[in-house]
Design a protein around this motif. Sequence first.
Motif, PDB file in Angstrom:
ATOM      1  N   SER A 257       0.849  -1.184   0.000  1.00  0.00           N
ATOM      2  CA  SER A 257       0.000   0.000   0.000  1.00  0.00           C
ATOM      3  C   SER A 257       0.885   1.233   0.000  1.00  0.00           C
ATOM      4  CB  SER A 257      -0.956   0.015   1.198  1.00  0.00           C
ATOM      5  OG  SER A 257      -0.237  -0.023   2.414  1.00  0.00           O
ATOM      6  N   ALA A 258       0.280   2.382  -0.340  1.00  0.00           N
ATOM      7  CA  ALA A 258       1.055   3.604  -0.520  1.00  0.00           C
ATOM      8  C   ALA A 258       1.498   4.190   0.812  1.00  0.00           C
ATOM      9  CB  ALA A 258       0.224   4.621  -1.287  1.00  0.00           C
ATOM     10  N   LEU A 259       2.602   4.906   0.762  1.00  0.00           N
ATOM     11  CA  LEU A 259       3.088   5.673   1.905  1.00  0.00           C
ATOM     12  C   LEU A 259       2.427   7.045   1.897  1.00  0.00           C
ATOM     13  CD1 LEU A 259       6.886   4.845   1.519  1.00  0.00           C
ATOM     14  CD2 LEU A 259       5.216   3.679   2.985  1.00  0.00           C
ATOM     15  N   SER A 260       2.239   7.635   3.081  1.00  0.00           N
ATOM     16  CA  SER A 260       1.668   8.973   3.198  1.00  0.00           C
ATOM     17  C   SER A 260       2.218   9.632   4.456  1.00  0.00           C
ATOM     18  CB  SER A 260       0.136   8.915   3.240  1.00  0.00           C
ATOM     19  OG  SER A 260      -0.300   8.170   4.362  1.00  0.00           O
ATOM     20  N   GLY A 261       1.910  10.901   4.640  1.00  0.00           N
ATOM     21  CA  GLY A 261       2.432  11.624   5.792  1.00  0.00           C
ATOM     22  C   GLY A 261       3.937  11.782   5.745  1.00  0.00           C
ATOM     23  N   SER A 280       3.240  -0.398  -6.858  1.00  0.00           N
ATOM     24  CA  SER A 280       2.530   0.339  -7.908  1.00  0.00           C
ATOM     25  C   SER A 280       1.983   1.667  -7.410  1.00  0.00           C
ATOM     26  CB  SER A 280       1.398  -0.521  -8.474  1.00  0.00           C
ATOM     27  OG  SER A 280       1.918  -1.671  -9.115  1.00  0.00           O
ATOM     28  N   ARG A 281       2.034   1.906  -6.109  1.00  0.00           N
ATOM     29  CA  ARG A 281       1.603   3.172  -5.509  1.00  0.00           C
ATOM     30  C   ARG A 281       2.559   3.483  -4.372  1.00  0.00           C
ATOM     31  NH1 ARG A 281      -4.996   2.271  -5.002  1.00  0.00           N
ATOM     32  NH2 ARG A 281      -5.350   1.791  -7.227  1.00  0.00           N
ATOM     33  N   PHE A 314       4.218   6.597  -8.913  1.00  0.00           N
ATOM     34  CA  PHE A 314       5.327   6.685  -7.960  1.00  0.00           C
ATOM     35  C   PHE A 314       5.034   7.765  -6.922  1.00  0.00           C
ATOM     36  CE2 PHE A 314       9.430   9.066  -7.254  1.00  0.00           C
ATOM     37  CZ  PHE A 314       9.862   8.275  -6.199  1.00  0.00           C
ATOM     38  N   VAL A 315       4.715   8.974  -7.385  1.00  0.00           N
ATOM     39  CA  VAL A 315       4.259  10.041  -6.487  1.00  0.00           C
ATOM     40  C   VAL A 315       2.916  10.515  -6.993  1.00  0.00           C
ATOM     41  CG1 VAL A 315       4.651  12.359  -5.596  1.00  0.00           C
ATOM     42  CG2 VAL A 315       6.579  10.778  -5.826  1.00  0.00           C
ATOM     43  N   HIS A 332       6.982   0.688 -15.087  1.00  0.00           N
ATOM     44  CA  HIS A 332       5.744  -0.096 -14.985  1.00  0.00           C
ATOM     45  C   HIS A 332       4.749   0.492 -13.977  1.00  0.00           C
ATOM     46  CE1 HIS A 332       8.335  -3.651 -16.553  1.00  0.00           C
ATOM     47  NE2 HIS A 332       7.817  -2.955 -17.557  1.00  0.00           N
ATOM     48  N   LEU A 333       4.574   1.810 -14.075  1.00  0.00           N
ATOM     49  CA  LEU A 333       3.564   2.516 -13.292  1.00  0.00           C
ATOM     50  C   LEU A 333       2.605   3.193 -14.269  1.00  0.00           C
ATOM     51  CD1 LEU A 333       6.292   3.979 -11.027  1.00  0.00           C
ATOM     52  CD2 LEU A 333       4.495   2.508 -10.123  1.00  0.00           C
ATOM     53  N   LYS A 334       1.531   3.774 -13.747  1.00  0.00           N
ATOM     54  CA  LYS A 334       0.674   4.560 -14.633  1.00  0.00           C
ATOM     55  C   LYS A 334       1.360   5.885 -14.955  1.00  0.00           C
ATOM     56  CE  LYS A 334      -2.895   6.962 -13.322  1.00  0.00           C
ATOM     57  NZ  LYS A 334      -4.197   7.355 -12.767  1.00  0.00           N
TER      58      LYS A 334
END
Length: 601
Positions: A257-261, A280-281, A314-315, A332-334
Amino acid sequence: MSVDDTPLTAPTPRTSRRTRTAALVAAGVTASAALLGPAATAAPAPEDRPAASPYPAGTAGAELPFVSQEAESAASEGSAVGPDYTQGTLASEASGRRAVKLAAGQGVEFTLSAAANAVNVAYSLPDGQTSTLEVYANGEKLDRGIALTSKYSYVDTPWIAGAKTHHLFDNARLLLGRDLAAGDKVKLVATGETTVDVADFEQVAPAAEAPAGAVSVLDKGADPSGEQDSTQAFREAIAAARGGTVWIPAGDFRLTSALSGVEDVTLQGAGAWHSVVHSSRFLDQSGSAGQVHLKDFAVLGEVTERVDSSPDNFVNGSLGAGSSVSGMWLQHLKVGLWLMGTNDGLVVEDNRILDMTADGLNLNGTAKNVTVRNNFLRNTGDDALAMWSLNTTNSDSSFENNTVSQPNLANGIAIYGGRDITVKDNLVLDTNALGSGIALSNQKFMDPFFPLAGTLTVSGNTLVRTGAMNPNWQHPMGALRVDSYDSAIEATVNITGTTATDSPYGVFEFVSGGGTGKEVRNVTVDGAVIERAGTVAVQAETPGEVKFSKVTASGLGAAGIWNCPFPEGSGTFTLTDGGGNEGWDTTWEDCAGWPAPGGGR
């Protein structure tokens, strides 16, 4: 983003002709045909001049840590692919519009021009296939090969008008496990049908050591084998390292899952060939206090289709003021970086962005004093580098010294609105389908949109085989396009020092892409060199006035100028002669038809 006009009814073309003009000052010829008028059959590609590297030497483009070699310039047992500019073909998406197709057991052999211990290969497989390239160094087979797959290729975007199945190539890399010298030979042998386009050879430095005081993700339980989920370990390391550095050592790390903060922290790896994060995120956050620095690791996604509602980037969002992204390998990301919110003073440099299903980088409004420089982008599925002034305006930001190769649906570099923007010293090659090499556009896509304003500086750019036949317009897009799509061009646009080589159609295009005849004014073109263009030097399709100085052209396929503003009666387009122009003083006078690329290419 991509141009998605609905085509208008096309008239029957008349017999074409061209005439010589006494001067460049032209009374605009009014088109009796629609702007989005008659279909032209894409002609075969010009006889390109193969070279060891697809990226010409000069001041434009990125300073790259690798040397690229075209497969068609190497010794090969395979068959030639291309040249071809027809959308949806392998050759149309290939570097130089050429590649080499290998059957099982066939190989292509490269002679190194510099030391290397690693290779990245751009290739294509038949849909649904996997395969391997066996690697030989000076005749000795290595104990490792390059694993290939078609899973990231053959992308369909039916909601984008005019898009065919695209993204036919992919990239795969390998550390060779030995140091090779200039003059050594590397042979790639296919175990199944494989098309090889380009090989990038590189001398990769050993894995770097952790900086003093850094918090290692290993200390928080991250798994460098990639078998276990390391998301929580990364989160804990980021929290513990606030004000310092999170260390990502050599290894493979899997995030689910994506990182945040994320703010006031550096995430640093041992090098993009050594520290690999599978996600992927990677980072998804709407705001940050800033001072986020991402450097020297790879993020490899698993995005196999484009879903615009999903943040498979990526970001995604904001890094905050004073941040940087450098030394990254993104694949290989959007989208590499879809930047919203606050990113003032952001620097994005020295990165490789490969195989995105959409944009490489998009400054999606609010970008102030952002610098994007010395990056390499290949095989993006939409604009490689874009600024889009949605909601608020981008301002005082620049794309500098980047190399963009093979965007396979839209533009190499696109500026959609914004104030005081700079695009300089970039190298753009091999655009396809819905794109120009560089586009300066007031196409808004959505509201609220902030059109081009202030001064746009477009200088020192080199465009090679850029421009394409737009399947919606059914007419060609130029290598460099100024587009008053949804509103007139009122900004000051200074285009200087452009080099355009082997453009498949026209070079400088001035158009109101919506077909509403909005004006293009306040534009100057100074100091351009055009070498071989399929049709014309200047393609004027909307009212306005542009001043040209010191623009020289050779090898034009049809004429110097196509001057046919649409709609009928909307006004004239005037070309003002600033002096020093040479080689393009003829006018194509048949506004009912588009000239097919001619023998001048």
